[in-house]
Design an enzyme around this catalytic site. Structure first.
Site, short mmCIF file in Angstrom:
data_model
loop_
_atom_site.label_atom_id
_atom_site.label_comp_id
_atom_site.label_asym_id
_atom_site.label_seq_id
_atom_site.Cartn_x
_atom_site.Cartn_y
_atom_site.Cartn_z
N HIS A 1 -32.58 6.03 68.16
CA HIS A 1 -31.15 6.12 68.54
C HIS A 1 -30.24 6.41 67.35
O HIS A 1 -29.05 6.15 67.41
CB HIS A 1 -30.71 4.83 69.25
N HIS B 1 -24.74 -2.73 68.46
CA HIS B 1 -24.56 -2.90 67.01
C HIS B 1 -23.17 -3.48 66.75
O HIS B 1 -22.31 -2.82 66.17
CB HIS B 1 -24.70 -1.57 66.29
N HIS C 1 -37.64 2.33 59.84
CA HIS C 1 -36.46 2.58 59.02
C HIS C 1 -35.87 1.28 58.50
O HIS C 1 -36.03 0.22 59.10
CB HIS C 1 -35.39 3.39 59.77
N GLU D 1 -36.55 -2.91 65.80
CA GLU D 1 -36.02 -2.34 67.06
C GLU D 1 -37.15 -1.93 68.00
O GLU D 1 -36.95 -1.86 69.22
CB GLU D 1 -35.13 -1.13 66.76
C1 DHB Z 1 -28.49 4.05 61.34
C2 DHB Z 1 -28.03 3.09 62.23
C3 DHB Z 1 -28.87 2.60 63.20
O1 DHB Z 1 -28.45 1.74 64.15
C4 DHB Z 1 -30.18 3.00 63.25
O2 DHB Z 1 -30.99 2.43 64.16
C5 DHB Z 1 -30.64 3.96 62.38
C6 DHB Z 1 -29.78 4.48 61.42
C7 DHB Z 1 -27.60 4.61 60.32
O3 DHB Z 1 -26.47 4.14 60.16
O4 DHB Z 1 -28.00 5.56 59.65
FE FE Z 2 -29.98 0.79 65.25
#
Ligand code: DHB
Ligand code: FE
Length: 281
Positions: A12, A59, A193, A240
């Site tokens: 996402h 978020h 990530h 996540e």
């Molecule tokens: C970013 C934010 C997110 O919620 C995510 O899952 C991945 C990347 C971001 O700010 O780059």
């Molecule tokens: Fe996220």
């Protein structure tokens, strides 16, 4: 009766939504990622579901650190795009399915999943980016959406096993809904990530591939992954991916993998998408 026919999981990353909104999907950076989304869009438009149960995380847009529901279901008729700091994304309002959402709430609670019931909930990139990825830029989203929010922001998040079991309970709930509806479930977030700290930018291709393989063939194996393994191997925000296990738990034991797309990087994350159909579909 309502029928759950398939599940789709996708990242996402908010920058993907920004690429859509700013008309950049065909530039050198974004084209390889968006080309990989085309088969998923075609599949979804052919399946043409009436309702998507969209498992996602907020978020700090609808909720904050003042109130942190582990699982929350949106029972409203509409969910407006949230203002995430740059104004709301220019995407259609998300239309809910209040009757099915209330049925899910009742069925889950009778099954001892004490889900939080939410009447008003703006939806942020966690929900709208997966819609943009799978539907492009329509004037209206082509199906109704039941948002199911999961806390993966503030420790402690729910375990993968708990998420999988919630999926099982959702499956039972859909099977007992009398209206003839075609339902698809989305799991969103991930893949590997980390957004902050010394390990910011970490991605792990091998671990992501194993997770995708496990989702198709050995989801019970994935339910045993502890929180710390997600963080160590897939980065802090890799957690996540427990949301993908809700999607998988809602499907049959045997599924057909219809499509998979994996791409690194998008912003500073790895991205994945997978489509699984129940064998009887
Ligand atoms: C970013 C934010 C997110 O919620 C995510 O899952 C991945 C990347 C971001 O700010 O780059
Ligand atoms: Fe996220």
């Amino acid at each position: 009766m309502a029928r759950l026919i398939a599940g789709l999981a996708t990242s996402h990353v908010p920058a993907i939504g920004a690429a859509v909104d700013l008309g950049k999907t065909q530039n050198d950076y974004w084209k390889p990622l968006f080309d990989g989304y085309e088969p998923a869009r075609k599949w979804l438009s052919e399946v043409n579901p009436d309702v998507v149960i969209l498992v996602y995380n907020d978020h700090a847009s609808a909720f904050s650190l003042e109130i942190i529901p582990t699982f929350a279901i949106g029972v409203a008729d509409e969910f407006p795009p949230a203002d995430e700091g740059w104004g709301p994304r220019p995407v259609p309002v998300v239309k809910g399915h209040a009757e099915l959402a209330w049925h899910l709430s009742e069925s889950l609670i009778l099954d001892e999943f004490d889900i939080t019931i939410v009447n008003e909930m703006p939806v942020d990139h966690g929900l709208t980016v997966p819609l943009s990825i799978t539907c492009g830029e329509p004037d209206e989203w082509p199906f109704q959406v039941i948002p199911l929010a999961v806390n993966v922001i503030q420790y402690p998040p729910p375990t993968g096993k708990r998420c999988f079991d919630l999926g099982r309970s959702i499956r039972e709930a859909i099977a007992t809904y009398e209206e003839d509806l075609k339902v698809v479930i989305f799991g969103t977030g991930g893949m590997s990530h980390q957004l902050h700290g010394e390990r910011a930018g970490v991605t792990n291709r091998e671990w992501d591939a194993k997770f995708l393989d496990g989702l198709t063939r050995d989801p019970m194996g994935l339910t045993k992954i502890p929180f710390l393994e997600y963080v160590r191997e897939a980065g802090a925000e890799g957690i996540e991916m427990v949301m993908w296990l809700i999607m998988r738990g809602a499907l049959d034991d045997q599924v057909n993998e219809i499509y998979r797309h994996y791409h690194v990087p998008a912003s500073n994350t790895s991205t994945g998408l997978i489509i699984l159909e129940n064998e009887g579909t």
